[in-house]
Each structure stands twice: as structure tokens, then as C-alpha cells.
Design a protein around this motif. Sequence first.
Motif, PDB file in Angstrom:
ATOM      1  N   MET A   1      47.925  13.138   5.404  1.00  0.00           N
ATOM      2  CA  MET A   1      47.516  12.242   4.329  1.00  0.00           C
ATOM      3  C   MET A   1      46.744  13.032   3.277  1.00  0.00           C
ATOM      4  O   MET A   1      45.897  13.854   3.608  1.00  0.00           O
ATOM      5  CB  MET A   1      46.644  11.096   4.887  1.00  0.00           C
ATOM      6  CG  MET A   1      46.203  10.088   3.835  1.00  0.00           C
ATOM      7  SD  MET A   1      45.171   8.771   4.517  1.00  0.00           S
ATOM      8  CE  MET A   1      46.312   8.018   5.652  1.00  0.00           C
ATOM      9  N   ALA A  22      46.447   7.988  -1.211  1.00  0.00           N
ATOM     10  CA  ALA A  22      47.246   7.177  -0.286  1.00  0.00           C
ATOM     11  C   ALA A  22      46.442   5.994   0.240  1.00  0.00           C
ATOM     12  O   ALA A  22      45.221   6.073   0.396  1.00  0.00           O
ATOM     13  CB  ALA A  22      47.725   8.045   0.881  1.00  0.00           C
ATOM     14  N   ASP A  23      47.148   4.888   0.491  1.00  0.00           N
ATOM     15  CA  ASP A  23      46.571   3.698   1.126  1.00  0.00           C
ATOM     16  C   ASP A  23      45.363   3.137   0.386  1.00  0.00           C
ATOM     17  O   ASP A  23      44.414   2.648   1.002  1.00  0.00           O
ATOM     18  CB  ASP A  23      46.206   4.002   2.587  1.00  0.00           C
ATOM     19  CG  ASP A  23      47.421   4.359   3.432  1.00  0.00           C
ATOM     20  OD1 ASP A  23      48.461   3.685   3.269  1.00  0.00           O
ATOM     21  OD2 ASP A  23      47.345   5.312   4.212  1.00  0.00           O
ATOM     22  N   TYR A  25      45.429   0.470  -1.377  1.00  0.00           N
ATOM     23  CA  TYR A  25      45.464  -0.991  -1.312  1.00  0.00           C
ATOM     24  C   TYR A  25      44.553  -1.529  -0.205  1.00  0.00           C
ATOM     25  O   TYR A  25      43.954  -2.595  -0.352  1.00  0.00           O
ATOM     26  CB  TYR A  25      46.885  -1.485  -1.065  1.00  0.00           C
ATOM     27  CG  TYR A  25      47.878  -1.138  -2.152  1.00  0.00           C
ATOM     28  CD1 TYR A  25      47.458  -0.858  -3.452  1.00  0.00           C
ATOM     29  CD2 TYR A  25      49.237  -1.084  -1.884  1.00  0.00           C
ATOM     30  CE1 TYR A  25      48.367  -0.533  -4.442  1.00  0.00           C
ATOM     31  CE2 TYR A  25      50.151  -0.764  -2.878  1.00  0.00           C
ATOM     32  CZ  TYR A  25      49.707  -0.481  -4.145  1.00  0.00           C
ATOM     33  OH  TYR A  25      50.616  -0.158  -5.130  1.00  0.00           O
ATOM     34  N   ALA A  26      44.453  -0.793   0.892  1.00  0.00           N
ATOM     35  CA  ALA A  26      43.635  -1.249   2.016  1.00  0.00           C
ATOM     36  C   ALA A  26      42.160  -1.350   1.641  1.00  0.00           C
ATOM     37  O   ALA A  26      41.401  -2.089   2.266  1.00  0.00           O
ATOM     38  CB  ALA A  26      43.801  -0.298   3.204  1.00  0.00           C
ATOM     39  N   HIS A  53      54.420  -4.846  -1.495  1.00  0.00           N
ATOM     40  CA  HIS A  53      53.056  -4.355  -1.313  1.00  0.00           C
ATOM     41  C   HIS A  53      51.967  -5.418  -1.472  1.00  0.00           C
ATOM     42  O   HIS A  53      50.789  -5.131  -1.252  1.00  0.00           O
ATOM     43  CB  HIS A  53      52.765  -3.227  -2.321  1.00  0.00           C
ATOM     44  CG  HIS A  53      53.824  -2.187  -2.385  1.00  0.00           C
ATOM     45  ND1 HIS A  53      54.101  -1.341  -1.337  1.00  0.00           N
ATOM     46  CD2 HIS A  53      54.692  -1.840  -3.390  1.00  0.00           C
ATOM     47  CE1 HIS A  53      55.080  -0.511  -1.687  1.00  0.00           C
ATOM     48  NE2 HIS A  53      55.453  -0.806  -2.920  1.00  0.00           N
ATOM     49  N   ARG A  56      49.442  -6.212   1.565  1.00  0.00           N
ATOM     50  CA  ARG A  56      48.412  -5.189   1.817  1.00  0.00           C
ATOM     51  C   ARG A  56      47.325  -5.229   0.755  1.00  0.00           C
ATOM     52  O   ARG A  56      46.137  -5.099   1.051  1.00  0.00           O
ATOM     53  CB  ARG A  56      49.049  -3.790   1.863  1.00  0.00           C
ATOM     54  CG  ARG A  56      49.832  -3.495   3.116  1.00  0.00           C
ATOM     55  CD  ARG A  56      50.152  -2.013   3.244  1.00  0.00           C
ATOM     56  NE  ARG A  56      50.966  -1.522   2.146  1.00  0.00           N
ATOM     57  CZ  ARG A  56      50.653  -0.476   1.382  1.00  0.00           C
ATOM     58  NH1 ARG A  56      49.519   0.176   1.576  1.00  0.00           N
ATOM     59  NH2 ARG A  56      51.461  -0.080   0.416  1.00  0.00           N
ATOM     60  N   SER A  60      42.928  -7.016   1.347  1.00  0.00           N
ATOM     61  CA  SER A  60      41.621  -6.425   1.071  1.00  0.00           C
ATOM     62  C   SER A  60      40.784  -7.336   0.180  1.00  0.00           C
ATOM     63  O   SER A  60      39.571  -7.500   0.396  1.00  0.00           O
ATOM     64  CB  SER A  60      41.799  -5.055   0.410  1.00  0.00           C
ATOM     65  OG  SER A  60      40.572  -4.535  -0.036  1.00  0.00           O
ATOM     66  N   ASP A 170      48.150   4.130  -6.017  1.00  0.00           N
ATOM     67  CA  ASP A 170      48.362   4.315  -4.580  1.00  0.00           C
ATOM     68  C   ASP A 170      49.690   5.030  -4.362  1.00  0.00           C
ATOM     69  O   ASP A 170      50.762   4.455  -4.570  1.00  0.00           O
ATOM     70  CB  ASP A 170      48.361   2.958  -3.883  1.00  0.00           C
ATOM     71  CG  ASP A 170      48.359   3.070  -2.361  1.00  0.00           C
ATOM     72  OD1 ASP A 170      48.798   4.121  -1.837  1.00  0.00           O
ATOM     73  OD2 ASP A 170      47.921   2.111  -1.699  1.00  0.00           O
ATOM     74  N   THR A 172      51.128   5.816  -1.708  1.00  0.00           N
ATOM     75  CA  THR A 172      51.922   5.284  -0.594  1.00  0.00           C
ATOM     76  C   THR A 172      53.042   4.384  -1.104  1.00  0.00           C
ATOM     77  O   THR A 172      54.125   4.331  -0.519  1.00  0.00           O
ATOM     78  CB  THR A 172      51.025   4.498   0.372  1.00  0.00           C
ATOM     79  OG1 THR A 172      49.947   5.327   0.803  1.00  0.00           O
ATOM     80  CG2 THR A 172      51.807   4.043   1.608  1.00  0.00           C
ATOM     81  N   SER A 173      52.793   3.685  -2.202  1.00  0.00           N
ATOM     82  CA  SER A 173      53.808   2.778  -2.743  1.00  0.00           C
ATOM     83  C   SER A 173      55.060   3.529  -3.190  1.00  0.00           C
ATOM     84  O   SER A 173      56.147   2.955  -3.256  1.00  0.00           O
ATOM     85  CB  SER A 173      53.239   1.981  -3.921  1.00  0.00           C
ATOM     86  OG  SER A 173      52.953   2.824  -5.025  1.00  0.00           O
TER      87      SER A 173
END
Length: 385
Positions: A1, A22-23, A25-26, A53, A56, A60, A170, A172-173
Motif C-alpha cells: 500500500m 489508497a483507501d 474513503y474509509a 464506491h 465505502r 465513514s 483515492d 484505490t478507486s
Amino acid sequence: MQNNNKISVDLKPNKYDVIIGADLYANAAQYITPLLARNRLIIIADENAWALHGDRFSASLRAAQIEIFVVRVASGETSKSFASFERVIEEILAHGVERTDVIVAFGGGVVGDLTGFAAGVINRGVGFIQVPTTLLSQVDSSVGGKTAINARAGKNLVGIFHQPRLVLADTTSLKTLGSRDIMAGFAEIFKIGLINDAAFFDYCQTNAEQIIANNGPERQYAIEKAIAAKAKIVIEDEFENGVRATLNLGHSFAHALEAATNYDETALRHGEAVAIGIGLAAKFSVKSGVLDTQIAQVIIGFIKDCGYYEQIAVAFSNSADTNQNFAPEKLLATMCHDKKNSGGQINLILLNSIGDAYVHKNAPKQMLLEFLHGECESRFSPQYN
């Protein structure tokens, strides 16, 4: 990551941060909550991006007791219309937006442009947050405050400058994007190297395969480098009165090509059009006597090796009426409406060399028309006419 990194767009009084990693959104609420006057958000979301997405991202926010209202819009350039703009405005107002509220743009460049414009005019201006979900929007349209919708005369002709309060990119998307969408974003990345950083263009050439194929360190570095370069230019010239215009390298030609396809992204993505437009700008730079032919061949060869010319060939062949839609006179007419123009003359972004773009004022229209005739006859081949 990969690590999460921050790039500050230090505009006064509109300073904001671009968070890349990365990540994100969390932990979206961690970044967004400090910007809220009350615990509620209106989200304008690309329907496809939200389906992929949205859960996610919203989880949050809901965990932080933030009430959310989602307005979905269709994917694609058709959403940057007056009709879509009116619908979004009315839905935002129906949700009781106040001037101290913040609106979120969740999706690609279309949603970012549409939402930013709506946020800039509703209640005479409310804040907004960019949550770009495509590579192109992460490295380009989400940063800098340009917002707009399209008109019959051309692309992005109705809009304002309205800076976001925050950008959450992000990475990751990006794993959910198809190859054409990655390629569209990559065009806006290597464009930066051609404009003012020859070493970065070399990096893009050397690492193109890794940037395109893998969501790894090479791609994140390229994303961060492109955003940082754009942020620096925006800080220097927020309202595009000078150097910021060079960020439009390839775009005058690109917008004409997009108009020729009626903004059909299945035929030609914006970034694909930009790549071809850069190739055309390189050729026209040679024709204008400012760029060495061998350097132009390096640029065009790279664009060809990446596969962009294959897509314009498909778009050209599949056009319902090629002679009409891609008529040189029609392409030139679209270019005559470009926002960079002044005094009734066409201004283009051309290249002196790799890493040295400039505004070429008063491009001769007859010379440009003859150039377009040759390109249309060759179906925008990478070869010289």
C-alpha cells in the motif's frame, strides 16, 4: 500500500489541500468534518462511480453522524448540459442548502465540472469538495477551480472559476477503471512533462507500462508529480491570464475532435482526444517553424506506441458521416470558439521543445485550415503528410 501524501494549493484566500493515497474513503470523515458548519452533506455523484464506491465513502460519513443526501447524475459529457445543470440546482435547493454548507462532487471530471459550477452560483457561492474517481480527474480537472458546462458552440464555454475546499484522490478507486480510462488519464500526466518538465516526460516514457498497467508506486509518483506541477502553475496564475494557458496543450484540437464525435465517449474519451491533440500540436509546431522535426517525431512516436492513434482511427471509421463530422472547416469552426482565443484570432499552445510550451498567438486560419485538410485526409495518422 502506498503512503497518503498531501499537496497544498496555496491560493490566498482559497488555500486547500489535495490528499492522495489508497483507501481514503474509509477515513473520509476525518478530512471532511472540519469543513462542515453542520453535520450534513449534499453529494452530487456519477451514478456508476457511486454504485462502485458510494458505500465505502458514505460509511465513514455516517459513522461520524453526518447526514447525507445523494443526487445521482448519468456518466458522460451529456450531463454537462443546461438541462442537467438545472436539475442538479433544483435538487440541491430542495435539500435546503445554506451558504455555509459544503457540496461534494463524487465522480470524474464531468461531475466535478458540473458540481463546481453549481456550487459557485447557488446562494451566490457555497463550498465544495472534489472526490475524483478517475485518473484524469485526479491529475487534472479536480485541481485548479475550473468549472463549466457545455454549450452548442463548444465544450466548457459556460462556467466560472470556483476553487474546491478539499480534494480527496483515492487511488484505490482506479482499480475499477478500464484500460481506456487509464489511458485517458495518462495523457494528462505526460502532458505535464511536455509543458515544463522534460525529465518527467522521460520518466513517463520509461515507466509508461507500469503507470498504465499497475496501481503501484510508479503510478502514484506520476499522479503526485502531475498534481504538484499543476498546483504550482495554478498558484502562479489562478485565472489563466498567462502561464496557466499552457496546461491546455493539445486541447484546442482535442475539443474539435470531441465535437466531431458529438462528445460520445464510447467513440473518443477526452484524454484520448488530448493525446491526439498533442500530436497535432507537435506537428503544427513544426509547421510553424518552432519545433525540430526529430523532437516532434519522438513525441508522436510515444503517443503512437501508447496506442492513442488506434482509437482515433476507430472513431474516424465509425463516424456516421465522416466527411461532414470531421470536415476541416467544421473542426476549424469549433476551434474558433476556444476560450484561449482573443481579438477574433486563434491562440494555440505549441512547443518549442520537450518541456517548453508557449502560447502561440494569432495562428493563421488559412494555414491552420490547410493543416487540418491534410490531417483529415490522412485520418490523423502519426505520419507526416
